[in-house]
Design a protein around this motif. Structure first.
Motif, short mmCIF file in Angstrom:
data_model
loop_
_atom_site.label_atom_id
_atom_site.label_comp_id
_atom_site.label_asym_id
_atom_site.label_seq_id
_atom_site.Cartn_x
_atom_site.Cartn_y
_atom_site.Cartn_z
N PRO A 69 -3.55 6.17 -7.38
CA PRO A 69 -4.66 6.61 -6.53
C PRO A 69 -5.32 5.46 -5.76
CG PRO A 69 -4.82 7.58 -8.73
CD PRO A 69 -3.76 6.53 -8.80
N GLN A 70 -5.42 4.28 -6.39
CA GLN A 70 -6.09 3.15 -5.74
C GLN A 70 -5.08 2.25 -5.03
OE1 GLN A 70 -5.94 3.78 -9.02
NE2 GLN A 70 -7.98 3.78 -9.99
N ALA A 71 -4.09 2.83 -4.37
CA ALA A 71 -2.99 2.06 -3.80
C ALA A 71 -3.47 1.03 -2.79
CB ALA A 71 -1.97 3.00 -3.16
N ARG A 72 -4.26 1.45 -1.81
CA ARG A 72 -4.69 0.53 -0.75
C ARG A 72 -5.64 -0.54 -1.28
NH1 ARG A 72 -2.84 1.75 4.02
NH2 ARG A 72 -2.07 3.85 4.45
N ALA A 107 0.83 -1.20 0.00
CA ALA A 107 0.00 0.00 0.00
C ALA A 107 0.87 1.26 0.00
CB ALA A 107 -0.93 -0.01 1.21
N GLU A 108 1.89 1.29 0.84
CA GLU A 108 2.79 2.44 0.88
C GLU A 108 3.59 2.54 -0.40
OE1 GLU A 108 6.53 4.18 3.57
OE2 GLU A 108 5.34 2.47 4.29
N THR A 164 1.37 3.91 -3.15
CA THR A 164 1.10 5.33 -2.89
C THR A 164 2.29 6.19 -3.31
OG1 THR A 164 -0.35 4.76 -1.04
CG2 THR A 164 0.52 7.00 -1.11
N ASP A 165 3.49 5.72 -3.01
CA ASP A 165 4.69 6.46 -3.37
C ASP A 165 4.87 6.52 -4.88
OD1 ASP A 165 7.12 7.86 -2.54
OD2 ASP A 165 8.19 6.11 -3.30
#
Length: 669
Positions: free
Chosen positions: A169-172, A160-161, A164-165
């Motif tokens: 946008p839909q990382a999690r 998830a992190e 995100t990095d």
């Protein structure tokens, strides 16, 4: 030349079609993300992961494993793609018993190779601690040319992190989808087996002897493989044994059809094709002066403890074979020398009778006894060392290698990945009756098994009642099937049973009662025809998909797990068409994950004549009672095989099957 990269270093790529090999000491998840010029991921469709393993120009592994092969075609990538990032993560599925951080495991090794296996660049991802996800390396486009860069950027917050990095946008949500796919094993597809290396490149860790089924009557051992030259480190290498009938002990690499992607299991490490050996085994404790070194479990070379134990068992097998060969040779020499000396005494009329002749005979016998005693002393010393090693190794074996009476089974949990091998029983020789060598079969299966319910050549000459032999044969088949189910991840192994006459209902009860079968045992001619038709159609469908390069286009809901068909009381209930289908499954099934286990007396099918000879030769013959029909690949000893039966009164098999059934229900249909 191969470039061994350090963090931040780059290297040009001369090929567009590449394979990225990842090796770690624990099951990990692999993914590949596409990025634009700034490295940004524009959407979930730009990420190949176990839940969506293929993207244009990309294919990644479908489950967590210690070894992966990722396929990349740079020419097939869109013009907007300028980066391909290789992502590694520790499984975050619920109930996972694996490590939570990369600092607790061996540093992952990543290599970029051409399709011919030529290594372009490699990178060992070091310096990780609390991170559970990492960008291992990236392929990037610069001025129309592609390069590879060692990145090694870790993230303690997991995928998830990481996403995100990377600007997703839909990382999690994507990280959760990957975790769910790994946990439930929803994303699986049938793949062709991996390419087999040449004999010169095949290492000892993936090479092993092969036992062949009996070719005819007689007491001489028939299952004799061919020897092979030594490989690096440790004891000499085992024979490949892959060009003829496939191996029984300890096994070998899959006999492949040509493929562009890896198979369902592949234990070859990218560096094993180089001259660099695997990490050295643990050092033995210091021995007292004049005493042999104390044995250590896992003292062979290998990339994991299971592999070191596997190779150690193989080395014990070879050591015992050569030790007993030396002892027998010394005894034979002593006897032949005495016979020659006695012939010389008898040839001279002057020494044939009288005290002179008696003294010559006594001297010849005394020299023989002296030579035999010397040979026995050396043999007892070597045997004692092997027994001490077995006493250390046996308790340390994982469930896949352990006997049913090993306490390790009481702590059994359904595994996350397939092991290297499976124990099919024990091997022993008459001079070393107290020493049992585990008989290990490499996985995935490469040939069917035949549990011979006919008369066996018992070492003690005893005779088993035919009705008892049939019952014991089915019980042995149940024991083997239970082990195969136990060592595969949930949903990765499916068992079918044909019991046309219903004669095996009682010994098959542990499987039916636990609910681990795909369906109740098929009975009657109609049941035989239905099961065989379904499995032969499955083989045809998968073969067509693989040959057409469309393994991912199988019908929705297609069961891609390994399939095992147990056939009891053959040929009862089989007509000519069913027999031909059975032969087809034996020949073509293993390459696409369909395996056969026959429980039969060959004599009962004698009416078919030579038609079934290829079927019996294609199967590995095992017996439900101790039987001397296997041979080692060096000197051809007739080894006594002992089947892996459950101790009387033990409930361990039922407990293991219950856990397997619970895992299957949790995994889903």
């Amino acid at each position: 030349m191969t470039a061994e990269l350090v963090r931040g270093q780059n290297h040009p790529l001369s090929q567009s079609r590449l394979e990225i090999r990842v090796s770690a000491g624990t099951p990990i998840v692999t993914a590949a993300a596409l990025g634009d010029e700034t490295g940004r991921i524009h959407g979930v469709e730009w990420v190949a992961h176990p839940g969506a393993p293929t993207r244009p120009g990309l294919e990644v592994s479908r489950q967590a494993a210690a070894d992966h092969r990722l396929a990349v075609d740079l020419d097939a990538l869109a013009d907007t793609v300028h980066r391909v990032s290789v992502l590694l993560a520790l499984p975050a599925a619920a109930g996972s018993r694996g490590p939570a951080r990369f600092g607790a495991v061996a540093a992952p090794f990543v290599a970029v190779t051409g399709l011919d296996g030529t290594e372009a660049a490699s990178y060992t991802v070091t310096g990780l601690d609390a991170e559970s996800a990492v960008v291992a390396l990236e392929l990037y486009r610069r001025q129309g040319a592609w390069k590879v860069r060692a990145v090694g950027q870790g993230y303690a917050g997991g995928l998830a992190e990481l996403f995100t990095d990377q600007g997703l946008p839909q990382a999690r949500q994507l990280a959760g989808d990957i975790d769910e796919a790994v946990a439930r094993g929803l994303a699986r597809s049938v793949q062709a087996p991996p390419s087999r290396p040449s004999d010169g490149d095949r290492p000892r860790q993936t090479a092993a002897p092969a036992h062949r089924p009996d070719q005819g009557a007689g007491t001489a051992p028939q299952d004799t493989p061919d020897p092979a030259p030594p490989a690096y480190g440790g004891r000499p290498a085992g024979p490949p044994g892959q060009d003829g009938p496939q191996p029984a002990y300890p096994g070998g690499a899959a006999d492949p059809s040509t493929a562009t992607t890896g198979g369902p299991i592949d234990y070859s490490h990218p560096r094993r094709r180089n001259t660099a050996p695997p990490p050295p085994p643990p050092a033995a404790p210091p021995a007292r002066p004049g005493q042999p070194a104390r044995p250590v479990a896992g003292d062979a070379t290998g990339w994991s403890m299971d592999e070191r134990l596997y190779n150690q068992v193989w080395g014990m097998f070879e050591d015992l074979a050569r030790t007993i060969a030396a002892y027998r040779s010394a005894v034979d020499f002593a006897e032949s020398r005495m016979d020659k000396e006695l012939e010389q005494v008898l040839a001279d009329p002057r020494s044939r009778i009288g005290s002179q002749g008696d003294a010559a005979r006594e001297a010849a016998r005394a020299r023989q006894d002296q030579l035999v005693d010397q040979a026995r002393e050396a043999f007892d010393r070597d045997l004692a060392q092997l027994v001490a090693e077995a006493d250390v190794v046996e308790p340390a074996l994982p469930p896949a290698y352990a006997r049913w009476d090993n306490p390790v089974w009481h702590a059994y949990r359904v595994p996350m990945e397939i092991p290297m091998a499976l124990r099919l029983g024990d091997l022993r020789l008459p001079e070393a009756d107290r020493l049992r060598i585990p008989m290990l079969l490499r996985l995935p299966l490469e040939r069917g098994l035949w549990i011979d319910s006919g008369r066996a050549d018992a070492p003690d000459g005893s005779f088993t009642d035919p009705h008892d032999m049939r019952r014991l044969a089915v019980e042995t088949a149940v024991s083997h099937a239970a082990r195969l189910l136990a060592v595969h991840p949930a949903g990765e192994f499916t068992v079918h049973v044909i019991d046309a006459a219903g004669s095996g209902a009682q010994p098959l009860a542990p499987l039916t009662r636990a609910g681990v079968l795909a369906a109740p045992p098929a009975q009657g001619a109609a049941g035989v025809a239905e099961v065989l038709s379904r499995l032969t159609q499955r083989v045809d469908l998968v073969q067509m998909a693989l040959r057409g390069g469309a393994a991912d286009s199988l019908p929705p809901g297609f069961d891609t797990s390994q399939q095992l068909l147990i056939v009891n009381d053959f040929p009862h209930g089989f007509d000519d068409r069913a027999v031909n289908q059975l032969r087809y499954l034996a020949d073509e099934g293993p390459s696409v994950g369909v395996h056969l286990m026959m429980v039969a007396d060959r004599e009962e099918s004698a009416g078919y004549g030579p038609l079934l000879d290829p079927l019996w030769r294609a199967l590995l013959r095992l017996t439900p009672v101790a039987d001397s029909h296997l041979a080692d690949p060096w000197v051809g000893h007739a080894w006594t095989y002992e089947p892996p039966l459950v101790p009387p009164g033990s409930q361990i098999l039922q407990q293991v099957l219950t856990l397997v059934a619970e895992a299957r229900r949790a995994w889903g249909p």
